[in-house]
Design a protein around this motif. Structure first.
Motif, mmCIF file in Angstrom:
data_model
loop_
_atom_site.group_PDB
_atom_site.id
_atom_site.type_symbol
_atom_site.label_atom_id
_atom_site.label_comp_id
_atom_site.label_asym_id
_atom_site.label_seq_id
_atom_site.Cartn_x
_atom_site.Cartn_y
_atom_site.Cartn_z
ATOM 1 N N UNK A 227 -1.900 4.544 9.976
ATOM 2 C CA UNK A 227 -2.886 3.492 10.115
ATOM 3 C C UNK A 227 -2.547 2.325 9.222
ATOM 4 N N UNK A 228 -2.865 1.127 9.713
ATOM 5 C CA UNK A 228 -2.603 -0.075 8.937
ATOM 6 C C UNK A 228 -3.928 -0.776 8.652
ATOM 7 N N UNK A 229 -4.176 -1.014 7.373
ATOM 8 C CA UNK A 229 -5.422 -1.635 6.935
ATOM 9 C C UNK A 229 -5.140 -3.016 6.366
ATOM 10 N N UNK A 230 -5.952 -3.969 6.827
ATOM 11 C CA UNK A 230 -5.976 -5.302 6.229
ATOM 12 C C UNK A 230 -7.401 -5.815 6.324
ATOM 13 N N UNK A 243 -9.690 7.803 -1.099
ATOM 14 C CA UNK A 243 -9.112 8.982 -0.449
ATOM 15 C C UNK A 243 -7.738 8.703 0.134
ATOM 16 N N UNK A 244 -7.412 7.424 0.330
ATOM 17 C CA UNK A 244 -6.078 7.063 0.811
ATOM 18 C C UNK A 244 -5.200 6.497 -0.289
ATOM 19 N N UNK A 245 -5.741 6.431 -1.495
ATOM 20 C CA UNK A 245 -4.971 5.906 -2.612
ATOM 21 C C UNK A 245 -4.685 4.426 -2.498
ATOM 22 N N UNK A 246 -5.558 3.666 -1.856
ATOM 23 C CA UNK A 246 -5.314 2.248 -1.623
ATOM 24 C C UNK A 246 -6.112 1.381 -2.584
ATOM 25 N N UNK A 247 -5.439 0.376 -3.130
ATOM 26 C CA UNK A 247 -6.076 -0.661 -3.946
ATOM 27 C C UNK A 247 -5.335 -1.948 -3.602
ATOM 28 N N UNK A 254 -1.581 -2.520 4.226
ATOM 29 C CA UNK A 254 -0.972 -1.262 3.791
ATOM 30 C C UNK A 254 -0.967 -0.301 4.972
ATOM 31 N N UNK A 255 0.113 0.464 5.082
ATOM 32 C CA UNK A 255 0.251 1.432 6.164
ATOM 33 C C UNK A 255 0.376 2.824 5.561
ATOM 34 N N UNK A 256 -0.523 3.713 5.977
ATOM 35 C CA UNK A 256 -0.580 5.059 5.404
ATOM 36 C C UNK A 256 -0.893 6.062 6.512
ATOM 37 N N UNK A 267 -13.719 9.924 12.363
ATOM 38 C CA UNK A 267 -13.300 9.965 10.961
ATOM 39 C C UNK A 267 -13.498 8.591 10.334
ATOM 40 N N UNK A 268 -14.294 8.537 9.284
ATOM 41 C CA UNK A 268 -14.528 7.306 8.542
ATOM 42 C C UNK A 268 -14.049 7.490 7.106
ATOM 43 N N UNK A 269 -13.328 6.514 6.601
ATOM 44 C CA UNK A 269 -12.877 6.512 5.207
ATOM 45 C C UNK A 269 -13.775 5.576 4.396
ATOM 46 N N UNK A 270 -14.336 6.095 3.327
ATOM 47 C CA UNK A 270 -15.183 5.282 2.460
ATOM 48 C C UNK A 270 -14.317 4.382 1.591
ATOM 49 N N UNK A 271 -14.681 3.109 1.591
ATOM 50 C CA UNK A 271 -13.976 2.159 0.754
ATOM 51 C C UNK A 271 -14.948 1.188 0.116
#
Length: 986
Positions: A227-230, A243-247, A254-256, A267-271
């Protein structure tokens, strides 16, 4: 600005009649449930004054010192017409005022609202915005005597900057709401017209550096599992996803490795998004939506939409829904195997989308736009084809996308509904594509599909859907557009109109969706009946519909066309839909003669394998379980099939039933949740199937007994346990139970689908039936004959004014304590209409109020709507057999009945066995009384139980807005033969 309409000849119009979307409101921004910035709810009891026209108003009420002590109180959110001020009105397509856009009538109810509030002691001060979630249809706003502006767009959020105007105490918010405005021309959406402030009003602190806008881009590559987040943001900040180690800095990608979001596994990731002035929680779902290879795909796979259209409605509070009601609706949808919602025909409350993200639901989100009333005018002056309306249209598009763009559940934007075509829609589509190219666009009303990414129709019949599935449908005239459209996926944005008893034909639609990849399902119209709760002077409760409030123009009970009753009780239609769209298909396997020895399990999920389900089997004889166990099914992948061995043939008691017929054996295989989910507990049933099983034991059975001869006894005629009227041959008692009948019956209280007309040349089945006199059939006894073996009664059944008739032979025989009736029906003359039903009608004592039966159940079923009828033994009261459709109509038939028992509290009563299986209906009023009723409170229980033992019923279809009954379910007048056996229950 004055609220007084202009005099004739003036070139300007007042604000509520101009075409603009309003003035003074801030640009739209994303909605989120909360952040670390302070919020203050202004919901509650407000002061209220209603004026019948705009001319009766002034702006003195906006002054903070204005004395409103003589005003009423009103609950906000709410609608004033549901709180004792004026009355609601319902129209489907017609505008309830003269059509002269953008002008509205002088008779324009105007509600003035005032609310006094204090800031909490810890309010931070500084910039703040006043937030309105939804107001119908035009609002003008003042705070502490200062005008903020006005807005239209009832189902969109609007905000105003108010920081400098706030006081620590004694703030006065004044809001003027007009029922009608230019915006009303864009909101002709087949629902109640309900003016008022119906969504939340809040004060939001917006400290310096707070989030003004943010857009979460979270794509998923199904080929790599990454997945790619921006996240873009104004002002810039940072995004963390622990939970994805992203900052990350905003606008950094970022792609993880991630688990993707789907409606089956949401599936939802809390950020968290942090800017200098605010911290916002994020719930991130990674998924990619695209149209590729002629299919609508999510995460690289074709999806099948098992959907419903959803208006926001509550029978007490109208569109003022609370979050608990929204959650209950979604839980009910999920538990009935639904996976998609079209937000007809406007953006829903954003909390609903939060719940769709959480629970898993594909969402097609629609703009707050419909101009259906112009269709009757040949689309003359249609706003969507008038450039003067374009700012209002674009405002609605922007407010939809900007508010809800961060919801992974939203997989398509819809331009609106039933607006015809025009340059305004094209402008909306162009803006939406630029702003959010990640989501396809939907709009049904343009057959060229010039501005859309999917081909969409409503209420296409089965044959048309099949042609579309084969890509052989009739193309538009433009060859280039035709080629483009045939490359698009197809969705039925509305089908299966769930008005009254129905819809029928859902199974046939679903088979087409499963057969042709291009046909990607659709959305049944609709989720909920919009009946408004009312009470008669005697205290009886019922649900009102169009015309019950004195409207001069209305569309009656067309507003009651849902799968769920107004009180949110599931209707039989919802139970049927659950079975039809179940994501696991359980059918018999094997080949050759004899019952199956294997069961085929087909996984129809789009993504999930079968590891989350547990399977079981039961072996039943005449509905009684004799053995059961678990069934081991492999973790079959989505779209795959497994064939599983059934247990060895089991032994069970043999013999015959009371009437000498043989019992039957069936396997029942169930799929249930192996573990609890967010929407249902472990053990919740997802799917089931029934397969014929080997017959039990000895099938010879004892003989029923020697025949009994009929005889005359005084004024009566007796045959075994039966007593007859010697003149008419009608049964008057059996096994000591008083009865009246049975007589042949062909009439039923027409359903909404029966009543529907498609034009002057086709007034609909019910009108044709009435023309043929089927509601007033006459019975003539031609012969009552006795023989040593039987009593034979010959009758002719026909209506006045026609020679079309039914010749009926009733042949009664008896053996031991059994009374048997064989019925033969032959049509006579020319029959040009199908029959509503064909069977027997009789009455028994009202004390026989309990019913046990072996057949389809537990709910009602009709020829084209009986997939959910499970073969078994069921029990109910006569009263509970009734389905309380908002407008009473034919209901309550149990299909596939082999035998039924009607008993008293002490267990004694009457048993009826049928060959072949029959439809059983039992109620405490006659068909004529049911036909005459307009509300449930019109039905008064009588002293007798009225029975219908139907050999056949005409299907239901969905003709109230859609296709009629498929040919195979039409009940054509023809020769028929059926039999019933009557005996005592002791």
């Amino acid at each position: 600005m004055s609220g007084t309409p202009p005099a004739p000849g003036r070139t300007t119009v007042p604000y509520h009649e101009d075409r603009s979307p309003g003035s003074g409101a801030l640009p739209p921004r994303p909605w989120y449930a909360g952040s670390d910035a302070a919020r203050l709810s202004l919901n509650g009891r407000w002061r209220f004054r209603l004026s019948p026209t705009v001319a009766d108003t002034d702006t003195a009420f906006t002054a903070p010192e204005f004395d409103d002590a003589g005003w009423s109180e009103l609950e906000v959110p709410g609608h004033w017409v549901l709180q004792g001020h004026g009355a609601p009105a319902y129209t489907n397509t017609a505008y309830p005022f003269p059509v002269d856009p953008p002008r509205v009538p002088d008779e324009n109810p105007t509600g003035d609202h005032r609310h006094r509030f204090d800031l909490p002691p810890n309010w931070p001060g500084g910039p703040a915005v006043l937030h309105f979630g939804g107001v119908e249809s035009c609002a003008r706003v003042w705070l502490n005597g200062t005008e903020l502006g006005h807005f239209k767009g009832s189902r969109s959020a609007h905000e105003f900057a108010v920081g400098p105007l706030l006081r620590p105490r004694g703030n006065v918010l004044a809001v003027r709401v007009h029922q009608w405005s230019s915006g009303s021309y864009l909101e002709d959406q087949d629902q109640w017209w309900l003016p008022g402030i119906f969504r939340e009003v809040e004060l939001h602190s917006r400290p310096e550096g707070a989030v003004a806008d943010h857009f979460v881009h979270a794509g998923y590559d199904h080929t790599t599992g990454l997945g790619t987040l921006r996240v873009s943001c104004d002002p810039p900040g940072r995004v963390t996803v622990p939970s994805l180690g992203l900052d990350l800095a905003t606008d950094e990608s970022a792609t993880v490795a991630v688990r993707p979001w789907t409606a089956e596994d949401p599936v939802l990731y809390d950020g968290e998004l942090v800017t200098p002035g605010e911290r916002i929680p994020l719930r991130i779902g990674f998924r990619t939506v695209r149209v590729a290879d002629g299919l609508l795909q999510v995460n690289g796979r074709r999806i099948l939409l098992r959907g419903v259209n959803r208006h926001e409605f509550d029978p007490h509070r109208g569109r003022a829904l609370d979050r608990g009601t929204m959650r209950r609706d979604l839980l009910m949808m999920k538990r009935h195997n639904l996976n998609a919602v079209r937000t007809s025909h406007y953006p829903p409350h954003p909390a609903f989308l939060d719940l769709c993200d959480e629970l898993g639901m594909w969402v097609v989100e629609e703009c707050d736009l419909e101009t259906h009333g112009f269709r009757a005018l040949g689309w003359r002056n249609n706003p969507v084809d008038d450039p003067r309306w374009e700012p209002a249209l674009l405002d609605r598009a922007r407010r939809t996308v900007e508010r809800d763009k961060n919801h992974p559940s939203v997989i398509m934007w819809s331009l609106g509904n039933e607006c015809g075509t025009g340059q305004g829609l094209s402008a909306m589509a162009a803006w939406m594509r630029r702003r959010d190219p990640s989501r396809p666009l939907h709009y049904e009303g343009d057959p060229s599909c010039a501005d859309t990414d999917v081909y969409s129709l409503m209420y296409a019949d089965h044959a048309e859907v099949e042609r579309i599935g084969r890509r052989t449908e009739e193309p538009p005239d433009d060859a280039e557009l035709a080629a483009r459209r045939r490359d698009l996926p197809f969705v039925l944005c509305e089908y299966g109109h769930a008005m009254g008893n129905g819809p029928g034909g859902l199974s046939e639609y679903q088979r087409l969706f499963e057969t042709y990849p291009r046909c990607q399902g659709g959305f049944v119209w609709e989720w909920l009946d919009h009946g408004l709760h009312r009470t008669t002077p005697q205290g009886a409760e019922f649900h009102a519909y169009g015309g019950d409030f004195g409207e001069e123009l209305h569309d009656a009970n067309f507003v009651c066309d849902g799968l769920v009753f107004p009180d949110r009780t599931p209707s039989p239609g919802l139970t049927e839909l659950k079975k039809v769209v179940e994501p696991v298909r359980i059918t018999e396997g094997g080949s050759g003669d004899g019952p199956p020895r294997t069961v085929v399990i087909r996984n129809l999920h789009d993504f999930a394998d079968l590891s989350g389900l547990a399977f079981s089997w039961a072996y039943e004889v005449d509905g009684v379980a004799h053995a059961s166990g678990t069934l081991t099914v492999p973790d079959t992948a989505a779209g795959a099939t497994a064939e599983v061995e059934l247990p060895p043939v089991l032994s069970a008691p043999g013999g015959t039933r009371a009437d000498g017929s043989y019992p039957e054996a069936w396997w029942t295989v169930r799929a249930v949740l192996a573990e609890g989910t967010a929407w249902a507990a472990a053990g919740h049933e997802v799917a089931w199937g029934q397969l014929p099983a080997p017959a039990p034991g000895d099938r010879t059975g004892p003989p029923v007994g020697p025949p009994v001869a009929p005889r005359r006894s005084g004024a009566d005629l007796t045959l075994g346990p039966g007593v007859f009227d010697p003149a008419t041959g009608l049964l008057t008692a059996v096994a000591g139970e008083a009865v009246h009948g049975p007589r042949l019956e062909v009439w039923r209280a027409p359903t909404d689908n029966d009543e529907a007309a498609s034009g002057p040349s086709d007034p609909g089945p019910a009108a044709a039936w009435r023309r043929a006199g089927l509601h007033r059939m006459r019975h003539r006894t031609d012969d009552v004959a006795l023989s040593p073996e039987a009593l034979t009664v010959r009758t002719r059944v026909a209506a006045a004014g026609t020679d079309a008739a039914l010749r009926v032979v009733h042949r009664w025989t008896a053996a031991a304590e059994l009374l048997r009736l064989e019925v033969t029906v032959e049509p006579e003359g020319e029959w040009h209409v199908p029959l509503p039903r064909l069977g027997l009608r009789m009455a028994v004592a009202g004390s026989l109020g309990r019913v046990r039966w072996y057949g389809g159940g537990p709910g009602e079923g009709y020829p084209d709507s009986r997939a959910a009828a499970r073969l078994g033994r069921w029990e109910s009261s006569v009263d509970a057999l009734q389905t309380p459709y908002v407008r009473p109509q034919e209901n309550g038939a149990r299909p596939g009945v082999r035998w039924a028992e009607l008993t008293r509290a002490d267990g004694t009563g009457l048993r009826i066995d049928g060959v072949p299986e029959f439809f059983l209906t039992a109620r405490r009023w006659t068909t004529e009384e049911l036909d005459a009723a307009r509300h449930t409170t019109d039905l008064t229980p009588g002293e007798r139980v009225r029975l219908h033992l139907d050999h056949a019923q005409h299907g239901l279809g969905s003709r109230s807005c859609g296709p009629g009954v498929l040919p195979r379910y039409r009940l054509t007048a023809g020769p028929a033969r059926f039999a019933f056996t009557f005996s005592a229950v002791r």
